[in-house]
Design an enzyme around this catalytic site. Structure first.
Site, short mmCIF file in Angstrom:
data_model
loop_
_atom_site.label_atom_id
_atom_site.label_comp_id
_atom_site.label_asym_id
_atom_site.label_seq_id
_atom_site.Cartn_x
_atom_site.Cartn_y
_atom_site.Cartn_z
N CYS B 58 5.02 -0.35 -4.36
CA CYS B 58 5.45 -1.73 -4.14
C CYS B 58 6.44 -2.28 -5.16
O CYS B 58 7.52 -2.73 -4.79
CB CYS B 58 4.24 -2.65 -4.01
SG CYS B 58 2.85 -2.21 -5.06
N HIS B 121 5.69 -9.32 -8.17
CA HIS B 121 5.54 -7.93 -8.60
C HIS B 121 6.68 -7.36 -9.42
O HIS B 121 6.81 -6.15 -9.56
CB HIS B 121 5.28 -7.04 -7.37
CG HIS B 121 4.04 -6.21 -7.54
ND1 HIS B 121 3.81 -5.04 -6.88
CD2 HIS B 121 2.96 -6.39 -8.33
CE1 HIS B 121 2.65 -4.55 -7.23
NE2 HIS B 121 2.11 -5.34 -8.12
N ASP B 268 7.33 -2.40 2.22
CA ASP B 268 7.68 -1.92 0.87
C ASP B 268 7.28 -0.49 0.61
O ASP B 268 7.79 0.15 -0.32
CB ASP B 268 7.13 -2.86 -0.21
CG ASP B 268 5.62 -2.93 -0.23
OD1 ASP B 268 4.97 -2.34 0.65
OD2 ASP B 268 5.07 -3.58 -1.13
N ASN B 269 6.36 0.02 1.41
CA ASN B 269 6.02 1.45 1.33
C ASN B 269 5.22 1.80 2.57
O ASN B 269 4.79 0.93 3.32
CB ASN B 269 5.28 1.82 0.04
CG ASN B 269 4.15 0.88 -0.34
OD1 ASN B 269 4.16 0.23 -1.39
ND2 ASN B 269 3.15 0.79 0.52
#
Lengths: 502, 502
Positions: B58, B121, B268-269
């Site tokens: 992330c 993040h 994001d992943n």
């Protein structure tokens, strides 16, 4: 209302019965998205996400579709060994028993004209000929298009038009194994278009069973499609089938009979991963493929299309089975299914036309064994087996790249007292068996056990048709061979038990 | 024409940046088909089938989206060990460097108002605050919603409104780990609707970055959605996100600004298979998941939506990357990307508006190592690693049920002299490496080698931000804590190398 309309105008039926995996269609998430016609068929019709075949192999699932009965009932299984897949190679002695009532036989009585295009696969000896079992026309072959053979040890597979052969694969109907080129799908497409035109002209209701095999190894496509797919030769074959189906649907529309024609697309078994990546397709995220009773072997892509009746773009979670096409077609034709035998197919019309969800189990058979059962979102494995260590060590792998400990077993494992239970909503890939100690397991298994017990106690298996093989019964001298000078001399009859390795 | 229209009316941007797998959407083949709003977004816009994140974790992928640069350039990686995934837990000392230019910083100069909703993040220490990096508004948290903590050894994660914290997870913003209930997505939805309404009222162009984490473990959903999915709690969370996105798109339409708002959905992943089946999603038929550089870790669901500009129902095979959202948004805003640094993102508008296919490679990084590269349909693995035997033996498995010999390796394996090459069209599951001896291998690798060499020779890594950890930097006393009486006493500073196990 729709039902009555269907009946009063004598609804025709088209069934596309291919060998494709659940994940081979763009609509089901194939990442190359190369099936615009099937995707459009789905967007104009109803997509089934939980539709199954009756067996993870071609012959039994074809027998199931046409009889509405599990292969264990209609005889399309073997007792030579436990839980073995069997089919109708050239040397098979058996075939579809006369005692079975096939969909075209029943439809014929209601004035339908029935045609099969493609692979019959219910026996190639004279008594099993499709025109003896209700079909009026046939263009295609009795067996798979394996070959080429030398016509000495093994004859090439014949291609029939109606009663007689018109040539043989690799001789008169070429398949170039090097390039993968063959124009068979184009011939089969033309056969379909011509038949539909003739039926429309004569205002006869019809049943067209388009059961072609371009995506079955050896995979082929015609020149125009070769090299057009991101997915290689298999993808080329898928594209050509997709294009053909698009042309058939457009033809129905052009002739103004699409609203009187109920069309269904599905597959006879999961994609053959053993042939991947060149000749094998995709079962999406499901476990394993053809030959197995995991989801990859038996959950099939399925689309119902009937403009003006099925609302566009619907999705159904109805648990369906190829055997339901038998019962559903009879229902649409205003006919009753036979009452003197157990019919496993159900009438899907309430699911298709009213969006109902009918509670029914799905049984996963491999040969003479019920390997698994699905009830609601739960699937219980009573036996697990991919294939033997012996075969696996020779490189035969029905689950390439997949290995779920205790599930994709190479020893045949019995779980009949404590079945492995999966929740296919949370875990469509069958990777996480539920804990035996959980309340969920106990509650669900109680319900499933009752269903299984009832099924097994009342099960009366038919006489197994796939036990005996004999080189003498191969396609040496099919009817019509004299005219073509293609009669071959059969060897001496030596009936033997067929060997089914998995 | 479209481009000019976009520019002249100051196109706004919405980016939905979730953690979902490629196979979590109905449109991408999820068998429960429970994302009607995302599926509709796709049918009204453009579906990207070959879209990637810049990192299988992330923090780095979020840094890449907002800077248009690979994490190896913007500092979101570690050199503590080779090829290790790193992110920004509470004890991380680093964060987004001031020297990086973020999309909102650039848009701000063109009169945009920028809001982030959800997980930032990119560092939680004061200098990394999103409002110091171009955002005007923030509602959400700096780190993942892990917890609850005891506020002694570890503080609970704060939730910010703009500059100051307004509470902490598990205290003021509850997540019931037993039931999975939390109303956070509803709060985040309301934040988005309010922001859009205000922007529409003030006729300001905006950038809304909706980066919420309901599908990140611990997975949660609000009461209304709990138990509604066939897929369990994870599916409930997906349904709530899907519903929220539908409401946001409808809001744009209702306000009459949908034709001036370019909206992109991606992830994001890949889905975290380690959390499956209860808390983990689906990467379809792709190999492995989050944390890995196989397709399951980095190929993402992606949809572009811009009514009146993007024709409805299009599909693109353009190789895309989250970094492209940086460049594409600048292009739409009539701005140039920074010329004093390497930008890895490309302008996707020719692909989106004119259906062009732009030739560009995709690099798959894990920490400081380029593990793989995709060029066209080919992907070459220069390194393979799922995770260590040590971790695997503890039950940490990034590829549950998948095991491709020599590919999903638990030892880190170098293939830099002879990369493993896959054709992702024929073999999207990365199961069948091409033969090294084949002409196909030789021809393709020659092309790929040139691209990789050029990439590596010109690569200037940024200063690694994810090397040092210190308990003293945790969220003990975020700004605003005094007003709430929620300031905690930090321990003594003891900077240490962070430990990244995989």
């Amino acid at each position: 209302c729709h039902l009555l309309k269907g009946k009063s105008t004598s609804t025709s039926f088209g069934v596309f019965f291919l060998q494709m995996g659940w994940g081979d269609l763009g609509a089901f998430g194939e990442p190359s998205k190369e099936t615009p016609n099937l995707d459009q068929m789905a967007s104009e019709g109803m997509l089934f996400l939980d539709f199954y075949t009756a067996n993870p192999l071609c012959s039994p699932s074809r027998a199931a579709l046409l009889t509405g009965r599990l292969p264990i009932r209609n005889g399309f299984y073997t007792t030579n060994a436990h839980a073995r897949n069997a089919y109708t190679p050239q040397n098979i002695v058996g075939g579809i028993p006369d005692s079975e009532l096939l969909l075209p036989e029943l439809l014929k009585k209601a004035g339908y004209t029935n045609k099969i295009i493609g692979k019959w696969h219910l026996g190639h000896r004279p008594q099993f000929h499709p025109l003896k079992h209700g079909f009026d026309e046939w263009f295609g072959s009795p067996n798979c298009h394996f070959g080429p053979y030398d016509n000495k040890a093994v004859p090439n597979i014949p291609v029939y038009r109606d009663w007689e052969m018109v040539g043989r694969y690799y001789e008169d109907f070429n398949i170039d194994l090097k390039t993968g080129e063959a124009n068979l799908t184009q011939i089969y497409l033309q056969e379909a278009l011509d038949f539909i035109s003739r039926q429309q002209a004569s205002q006869q209701p019809f049943f067209l069973y388009w059961a072609i095999d371009a995506t079955h190894a050896p995979v082929y496509a015609s020149k125009h499609f070769l090299g057009t797919s991101q997915r290689g030769l298999y993808g080329d074959a898928v594209r050509e089938i997709d294009d053909s189906i698009g042309k058939i649907l457009k033809h129905l529309q052009k002739l103004g009979i699409s609203e009187n024609t109920f069309v269904f697309f599905t597959s006879d078994n999961g994609a053959a991963l053993i042939s991947a990546p060149k000749q094998g397709g995709s079962n999406g995220r499901f476990l394993c493929g053809k030959q197995t009773t995991f989801e990859g072997g038996m959950r099939e892509p399925a689309i119902a299309w009937w403009p003006g009746h099925i609302p566009a773009g619907k999705v159904s979670h109805q648990l369906g089975n190829v055997m339901d096409l038998f019962t559903t077609s009879l229902s649409l034709a205003g006919l009753q299914p036979p009452s003197d035998r157990q019919i496993d197919g159900i009438d899907l019309l309430p699911a298709i036309l009213q969006g109902q969800l009918i509670d029914r189990p799905i049984f996963y058979y491999r040969g003479n064994e019920m390997m698994a059962v699905r009830v609601g979102l739960y699937k219980a494995h009573y036996w697990t087996w991919s294939n033997s260590w012996e075969e696996y060590n020779k490189g035969i792998d029905f689950c390439p790249g997949q290995n779920v400990s205790g599930v994709t077993t190479h020893t045949k494992e019995e779980h009949t007292t404590l079945p492995l239970l999966f929740h296919l909503g949370r875990d469509p890939g069958e990777k996480y068996p539920l804990s035996f100690a959980s309340a969920e397991y106990q509650g669900v298994m109680e319900r499933i056990s009752n269903i299984v017990q009832k099924h097994q106690v009342t099960m009366v298996p038919g006489e197994p048709q796939l036990n005996v093989c004999d080189k003498a019964v191969m396609n040496w001298s099919p009817p019509g061979c004299e005219k073509l000078g293609k009669c071959l001399k059969p060897p001496k009859s030596e009936p033997k038990k067929c060997i089914w390795p998995h």
